[in-house]
Design an enzyme around this catalytic site. Structure first.
Site, PDB file in Angstrom:
ATOM      1  N   TYR A  91      -1.736  -1.122  10.292  1.00 54.60           N
ATOM      2  CA  TYR A  91      -1.849  -1.466   8.865  1.00 54.60           C
ATOM      3  C   TYR A  91      -0.624  -0.971   8.097  1.00 54.60           C
ATOM      4  O   TYR A  91      -0.022  -1.718   7.314  1.00 54.60           O
ATOM      5  CB  TYR A  91      -3.125  -0.840   8.307  1.00 54.60           C
ATOM      6  CG  TYR A  91      -3.345  -1.044   6.826  1.00 54.60           C
ATOM      7  CD1 TYR A  91      -3.855  -2.244   6.339  1.00 54.60           C
ATOM      8  CD2 TYR A  91      -3.070  -0.030   5.913  1.00 54.60           C
ATOM      9  CE1 TYR A  91      -4.082  -2.433   4.977  1.00 54.60           C
ATOM     10  CE2 TYR A  91      -3.294  -0.201   4.555  1.00 54.60           C
ATOM     11  CZ  TYR A  91      -3.791  -1.407   4.097  1.00 54.60           C
ATOM     12  OH  TYR A  91      -4.017  -1.580   2.752  1.00 54.60           O
ATOM     13  N   SER A 142       0.856  -1.186   0.000  1.00 53.72           N
ATOM     14  CA  SER A 142       0.000   0.000   0.000  1.00 53.72           C
ATOM     15  C   SER A 142       0.889   1.231   0.000  1.00 53.72           C
ATOM     16  O   SER A 142       2.022   1.186   0.499  1.00 53.72           O
ATOM     17  CB  SER A 142      -0.897   0.018   1.247  1.00 53.72           C
ATOM     18  OG  SER A 142      -1.537   1.276   1.400  1.00 53.72           O
TER      19      SER A 142
END
Length: 255
Positions: free
Chosen positions: A159, A146
């Protein structure tokens, strides 16, 4: 189902983890569109995974659904072995499975932290280790990371940390598995659209549109195209690389 705009992956087999979700479905469909056979992994999304298999087969492709809890190391190894046994080979693995809960760092529990790492990071470690044992003629492994690996967001510290670790795992794995002909890369998407996203987060979607030079959200196919490229002969000299797929939002000034 072949899409002439994609590299030809006819004769190859790819395992896509987390293929019951929106992004995983998009990735699996692009591999199928490139002519490859696809092993569709799911855990809690059996119906969606089965529908995806039917969709691929209805278009003339080959697919199989495989279930596994990727927080279990042994289940990861069985999944990869089953994918390889299905067609007698495994050419590519896309480690897409993951979760993205929002949790404030000050009140986050250690269990929530561990769950994030087990699901998003350790599963990729286990599946990659298993894949390296069955990719006897070399192959491609792609982790879905990401842009948050480099740009954290509030409520996403666990995350972002997991995704940053995925990028470094891929680089280390590229180093160690390179002599076996196995290439390991990451794809780092930006904000990818899903049904209802604009309604659920209108402010975030509006800010993204204003910040991204291409003025649109990503589509799951955009990420799938990047994965297909990295698994294809066109990327035969690319390993240890993080490919950002974000419509240019990372180029937006931070001040």
């Amino acid at each position: 189902m072949a899409d002439p705009s994609l590299p030809d992956l006819t004769g190859t087999v790819t395992l896509v983890t987390g293929a019951g979700g929106t992004l995983g479905q998009g990735i699996a469909l692009r591999f199928a569109a490139a002519g490859g056979a696809v092993a569709v992994h799911h855990n809690r999304s059996r119906e969606r995974a089965e529908a995806l298999v039917e969709r691929i087969e209805a278009a003339g492709g080959r697919a199989v659904g495989l279930a596994a809890d990727l927080t279990d190391d042994r289940a990861c190894h069985r999944l990869v072995e089953d994918a390889a046994a299905w067609s007698g080979r495994l050419d590519a693995l896309v480690n897409n499975a993951g979760i993205q809960p929002v949790a404030d760092l000050a009140t986050m529990t250690a269990d929530a932290w561990r769950t994030m790492l087990d699901t998003n990071l350790t599963s990729a470690f286990s599946c990659t280790q298993a894949a390296a044992r069955v990719m006897r003629d070399g192959g491609s492994v792609t982790h879905i990371a990401s842009i948050e690996a480099a740009r954290p967001a509030f409520g996403h510290v666990h995350y972002a940390a997991a995704k940053a670790a995925l990028v470094m795992h891929a680089r280390g794995a590229a180093l160690e598995y390179g002599p076996l002909g196995i290439r390991v890369n990451t794809v780092s998407p930006g904000l990818v659209d899903r049904p209802g996203l604009a309604d659920d987060w209108p402010d975030g979607v509006d800010r993204w549109h204003r910040a991204a030079p291409l003025r649109r959200l990503g589509d799951p196919a955009d990420v799938g195209n990047a994965c297909v490229f990295l698994a294809s002969p066109l990327a035969s000299w690319i390993t240890g690389h993080d490919l950002t797929v974000d419509g240019g939002v990372s180029a937006h000034p931070s001040w």
